[in-house]
Design a protein around this motif. Sequence first.
Motif, PDB file in Angstrom:
ATOM      1  N   GLU A  57      -2.831   7.272  -6.345  1.00 58.01           N
ATOM      2  CA  GLU A  57      -3.695   8.454  -6.305  1.00 58.01           C
ATOM      3  C   GLU A  57      -3.211   9.407  -5.199  1.00 58.01           C
ATOM      4  OE1 GLU A  57      -6.175   9.034  -8.317  1.00 58.01           O
ATOM      5  OE2 GLU A  57      -6.811   7.093  -9.140  1.00 58.01           O
ATOM      6  N   ASP A  58      -3.300  10.705  -5.459  1.00 59.28           N
ATOM      7  CA  ASP A  58      -2.975  11.718  -4.452  1.00 59.28           C
ATOM      8  C   ASP A  58      -1.641  11.410  -3.783  1.00 59.28           C
ATOM      9  OD1 ASP A  58      -3.289  13.966  -2.870  1.00 59.28           O
ATOM     10  OD2 ASP A  58      -4.433  12.912  -1.332  1.00 59.28           O
ATOM     11  N   VAL A  59      -0.564  11.481  -4.564  1.00 59.32           N
ATOM     12  CA  VAL A  59       0.753  11.039  -4.106  1.00 59.32           C
ATOM     13  C   VAL A  59       1.313  11.953  -3.013  1.00 59.32           C
ATOM     14  CG1 VAL A  59       3.103  10.481  -4.798  1.00 59.32           C
ATOM     15  CG2 VAL A  59       1.210  10.104  -6.392  1.00 59.32           C
ATOM     16  N   ARG A  61       0.836  -1.190   0.000  1.00 55.76           N
ATOM     17  CA  ARG A  61       0.000   0.000   0.000  1.00 55.76           C
ATOM     18  C   ARG A  61       0.881   1.255   0.000  1.00 55.76           C
ATOM     19  NH1 ARG A  61      -4.059   0.154   4.779  1.00 55.76           N
ATOM     20  NH2 ARG A  61      -2.063   0.142   5.891  1.00 55.76           N
ATOM     21  N   PRO A  62       0.527   2.281  -0.786  1.00 57.69           N
ATOM     22  CA  PRO A  62       1.337   3.517  -0.813  1.00 57.69           C
ATOM     23  C   PRO A  62       1.554   4.107   0.573  1.00 57.69           C
ATOM     24  CG  PRO A  62      -0.265   3.541  -2.592  1.00 57.69           C
ATOM     25  CD  PRO A  62      -0.587   2.345  -1.747  1.00 57.69           C
ATOM     26  N   GLU A  63       0.526   4.011   1.435  1.00 55.71           N
ATOM     27  CA  GLU A  63       0.645   4.597   2.773  1.00 55.71           C
ATOM     28  C   GLU A  63       1.613   3.827   3.676  1.00 55.71           C
ATOM     29  OE1 GLU A  63      -3.515   2.593   2.648  1.00 55.71           O
ATOM     30  OE2 GLU A  63      -2.110   3.574   1.264  1.00 55.71           O
ATOM     31  N   ASP A  64       2.065   2.662   3.226  1.00 54.54           N
ATOM     32  CA  ASP A  64       3.032   1.883   4.005  1.00 54.54           C
ATOM     33  C   ASP A  64       4.462   2.121   3.545  1.00 54.54           C
ATOM     34  OD1 ASP A  64       1.000   0.842   5.516  1.00 54.54           O
ATOM     35  OD2 ASP A  64       0.810  -1.003   4.331  1.00 54.54           O
ATOM     36  N   ILE A  65       4.634   3.098   2.647  1.00 49.49           N
ATOM     37  CA  ILE A  65       5.964   3.442   2.135  1.00 49.49           C
ATOM     38  C   ILE A  65       6.299   4.872   2.531  1.00 49.49           C
ATOM     39  CG2 ILE A  65       7.412   3.692   0.077  1.00 49.49           C
ATOM     40  CD1 ILE A  65       5.494   1.762  -1.352  1.00 49.49           C
ATOM     41  N   MET A  66       7.491   5.070   3.068  1.00 54.83           N
ATOM     42  CA  MET A  66       7.987   6.408   3.389  1.00 54.83           C
ATOM     43  C   MET A  66       9.229   6.670   2.548  1.00 54.83           C
ATOM     44  SD  MET A  66       7.895   6.067   7.546  1.00 54.83           S
ATOM     45  CE  MET A  66       7.898   7.820   7.876  1.00 54.83           C
ATOM     46  N   ALA A  67       9.281   7.827   1.897  1.00 56.09           N
ATOM     47  CA  ALA A  67      10.461   8.213   1.115  1.00 56.09           C
ATOM     48  C   ALA A  67      10.955   9.555   1.628  1.00 56.09           C
ATOM     49  CB  ALA A  67      10.130   8.290  -0.374  1.00 56.09           C
ATOM     50  N   PHE A  68      12.162   9.576   2.191  1.00 60.32           N
ATOM     51  CA  PHE A  68      12.727  10.800   2.747  1.00 60.32           C
ATOM     52  C   PHE A  68      13.742  11.413   1.791  1.00 60.32           C
ATOM     53  CE2 PHE A  68      11.593   8.681   6.850  1.00 60.32           C
ATOM     54  CZ  PHE A  68      10.718   9.649   7.303  1.00 60.32           C
ATOM     55  N   VAL A  69      13.666  12.715   1.632  1.00 61.59           N
ATOM     56  CA  VAL A  69      14.631  13.467   0.830  1.00 61.59           C
ATOM     57  C   VAL A  69      15.113  14.642   1.678  1.00 61.59           C
ATOM     58  CG1 VAL A  69      13.595  12.781  -1.359  1.00 61.59           C
ATOM     59  CG2 VAL A  69      12.801  14.852  -0.225  1.00 61.59           C
ATOM     60  N   PHE A  70      16.062  15.417   1.129  1.00 62.91           N
ATOM     61  CA  PHE A  70      16.667  16.471   1.937  1.00 62.91           C
ATOM     62  C   PHE A  70      16.289  17.883   1.508  1.00 62.91           C
ATOM     63  CE2 PHE A  70      19.187  12.825   3.085  1.00 62.91           C
ATOM     64  CZ  PHE A  70      19.388  13.011   4.441  1.00 62.91           C
ATOM     65  N   LYS A 105       2.506  10.629 -12.406  1.00 64.67           N
ATOM     66  CA  LYS A 105       2.413  10.462 -13.858  1.00 64.67           C
ATOM     67  C   LYS A 105       2.754   9.053 -14.326  1.00 64.67           C
ATOM     68  CE  LYS A 105       3.633  15.331 -14.624  1.00 64.67           C
ATOM     69  NZ  LYS A 105       4.643  16.267 -15.187  1.00 64.67           N
ATOM     70  N   MET A 106       3.093   8.185 -13.383  1.00 67.88           N
ATOM     71  CA  MET A 106       3.430   6.809 -13.739  1.00 67.88           C
ATOM     72  C   MET A 106       2.149   6.011 -14.005  1.00 67.88           C
ATOM     73  SD  MET A 106       6.760   6.750 -13.618  1.00 67.88           S
ATOM     74  CE  MET A 106       7.094   4.996 -13.695  1.00 67.88           C
ATOM     75  N   ARG A 107       2.222   5.144 -15.013  1.00 70.95           N
ATOM     76  CA  ARG A 107       1.083   4.297 -15.367  1.00 70.95           C
ATOM     77  C   ARG A 107       1.555   2.853 -15.536  1.00 70.95           C
ATOM     78  NH1 ARG A 107      -0.621   8.433 -14.024  1.00 70.95           N
ATOM     79  NH2 ARG A 107      -2.058   9.864 -15.081  1.00 70.95           N
ATOM     80  N   VAL A 108       0.720   1.929 -15.097  1.00 70.44           N
ATOM     81  CA  VAL A 108       0.956   0.506 -15.328  1.00 70.44           C
ATOM     82  C   VAL A 108      -0.236  -0.026 -16.114  1.00 70.44           C
ATOM     83  CG1 VAL A 108       1.209  -1.768 -14.276  1.00 70.44           C
ATOM     84  CG2 VAL A 108       2.362   0.212 -13.266  1.00 70.44           C
ATOM     85  N   ASN A 109       0.047  -0.518 -17.329  1.00 69.50           N
ATOM     86  CA  ASN A 109      -1.010  -0.949 -18.244  1.00 69.50           C
ATOM     87  C   ASN A 109      -2.062   0.144 -18.418  1.00 69.50           C
ATOM     88  OD1 ASN A 109       0.102  -3.529 -18.726  1.00 69.50           O
ATOM     89  ND2 ASN A 109      -0.779  -4.296 -16.801  1.00 69.50           N
ATOM     90  N   ILE A 160       9.729  13.995  -6.973  1.00 70.98           N
ATOM     91  CA  ILE A 160       9.448  12.560  -6.879  1.00 70.98           C
ATOM     92  C   ILE A 160       7.946  12.310  -6.857  1.00 70.98           C
ATOM     93  CG2 ILE A 160       9.602  10.554  -5.351  1.00 70.98           C
ATOM     94  CD1 ILE A 160      12.417  11.540  -4.607  1.00 70.98           C
ATOM     95  N   ASN A 161       7.215  13.081  -6.074  1.00 66.39           N
ATOM     96  CA  ASN A 161       5.762  12.906  -6.016  1.00 66.39           C
ATOM     97  C   ASN A 161       5.102  13.199  -7.359  1.00 66.39           C
ATOM     98  OD1 ASN A 161       5.628  12.071  -3.331  1.00 66.39           O
ATOM     99  ND2 ASN A 161       5.559  14.162  -2.558  1.00 66.39           N
ATOM    100  N   GLU A 162       5.596  14.211  -8.057  1.00 65.90           N
ATOM    101  CA  GLU A 162       5.032  14.529  -9.379  1.00 65.90           C
ATOM    102  C   GLU A 162       5.320  13.410 -10.373  1.00 65.90           C
ATOM    103  OE1 GLU A 162       6.568  18.347 -10.476  1.00 65.90           O
ATOM    104  OE2 GLU A 162       5.030  19.440  -9.333  1.00 65.90           O
ATOM    105  N   ARG A 163       6.525  12.855 -10.332  1.00 60.53           N
ATOM    106  CA  ARG A 163       6.845  11.735 -11.230  1.00 60.53           C
ATOM    107  C   ARG A 163       5.934  10.543 -10.936  1.00 60.53           C
ATOM    108  NH1 ARG A 163      13.194  10.662 -12.619  1.00 60.53           N
ATOM    109  NH2 ARG A 163      13.924  12.802 -12.704  1.00 60.53           N
ATOM    110  N   LEU A 164       5.765  10.247  -9.665  1.00 56.15           N
ATOM    111  CA  LEU A 164       4.913   9.114  -9.297  1.00 56.15           C
ATOM    112  C   LEU A 164       3.476   9.310  -9.772  1.00 56.15           C
ATOM    113  CD1 LEU A 164       6.241   8.428  -5.685  1.00 56.15           C
ATOM    114  CD2 LEU A 164       6.404   6.868  -7.634  1.00 56.15           C
TER     115      LEU A 164
END
Length: 432
Positions: free
Chosen positions: A106-108, A73-82, A96-100, A90-94
């Motif tokens: 949603e709402d990254v 689940r997206p809410e179970d992932i944390m990504a830290f930057v500085f 725009k990502m599509r699978v099939n 990173i959130n904007e890239r995510l």
Amino acid sequence: MRKRGNDEKVLAVQKWFRDEVTYEGEPYVIDYEQAVAVADDSLNTIVVARAGSGKTRTLVAKIVYLVAACGVRPEDIMAFVFNANAAKEINERLSKMRVNGGVVIEDVKIASTFHAFSRRIVYKVCKGEKKCGKILAGEKEAYILELVKWMMDEEEWKPKIWQFVRGCFDGEDMVGEVNGAKILSEDEMVKFAAMMAQFVNRAQQKYLGGEVTVGEVARKYLENNGVSERERLFVELGVEVFRRYHWYLLDAKNGLAGFREYGTDFNLIVSWASKLIWGGREEVEKLLGGKKYILIDEYQDFSQLFLAEVEAIRGIALAARLFVVGDDWQAINRFAGSDVEYFQEFEKYFPTGAQRVEITTNYRCDRMVVETARKFMKKAMKENGNFRAFSRKYGRVVVENPRDTEVGYALVPYDLRVSVRDRLLREATERM
């Protein structure tokens, strides 16, 4: 160090991205080494991603793979930057990502700075806004300048500051003594305050999350090392400014005039958040207990302060895997308190199931640029220099004396520039 993972799994990951994943309508292709990093599921993974090798691309691919292929689940992932811009990218890239053809997330809101995350813990989750007041950020140097001016009015500290500054900025815009009184110019005061602000920042990064105090470290340092008088003064002044900074900032009643609405800074917020997380409050455990992955970008900028927070999070999210990406060749933030030791000795700090993966192909520069950088860093860092260019173009390297770059380089005749450039390049490459 593993360079090749399970070939079958890695090749399957590569094919999945090539066939099913798109970014802005184009296939999201990753190379073999990037796929090794994405497919790796060790408890503690460090990815050494050299300049131009697709570090952010790999980090985004990792998140997409976890969500779309592994069912995390997206809410179970944390990504830290500085920095906030990197989090936004990173959130904007995510988004725009599509699978099939379908939206992956949603709402990254996966990527965040350590400071933004900590502020959420302190202000929103634990309702600490009234207690700590406004956050001192861009005003920090001005705050310390005001603090230094107070110290210049005190009989104990004025001669020490004056003596130290005289030794640092001799020959610049100095006032000296007026009618026997030791006077500093405004420019000197500003420069000294900037030095003290850097001392405070570095000390916060190194000691706020640790077990020893700045004063203890300073005392041992001065006792066990033969230091110059200037160095002794610098340490003594730095420790006193550090002590007063926190005393005034954390006690609004005794705060500096003009700054009493402030009650904390971002480094203190991170430290406070770590303590709240360790405290086991129900609302914090509810927020963090289910986290499965902690990702960190630009890991070469890590410090004791952030280590304490990551350890606190993993003290609640017991099953969380750690995945960090960075490049110790780009560790340039030591002035702000970062310590490249956490990168270079990753396995010491996270020994259980530690895995080191390399991404070595530079997609940004031509071959000569990459080869020159590789040879230089191999000699400077005493490493294997595993780094190569994807480009088949030879390219060229122009070596300039940095002292000359500020004085009208464009005005130097072209023939002379070429002659000097070729000589410097020849000499530089012969020494490698």
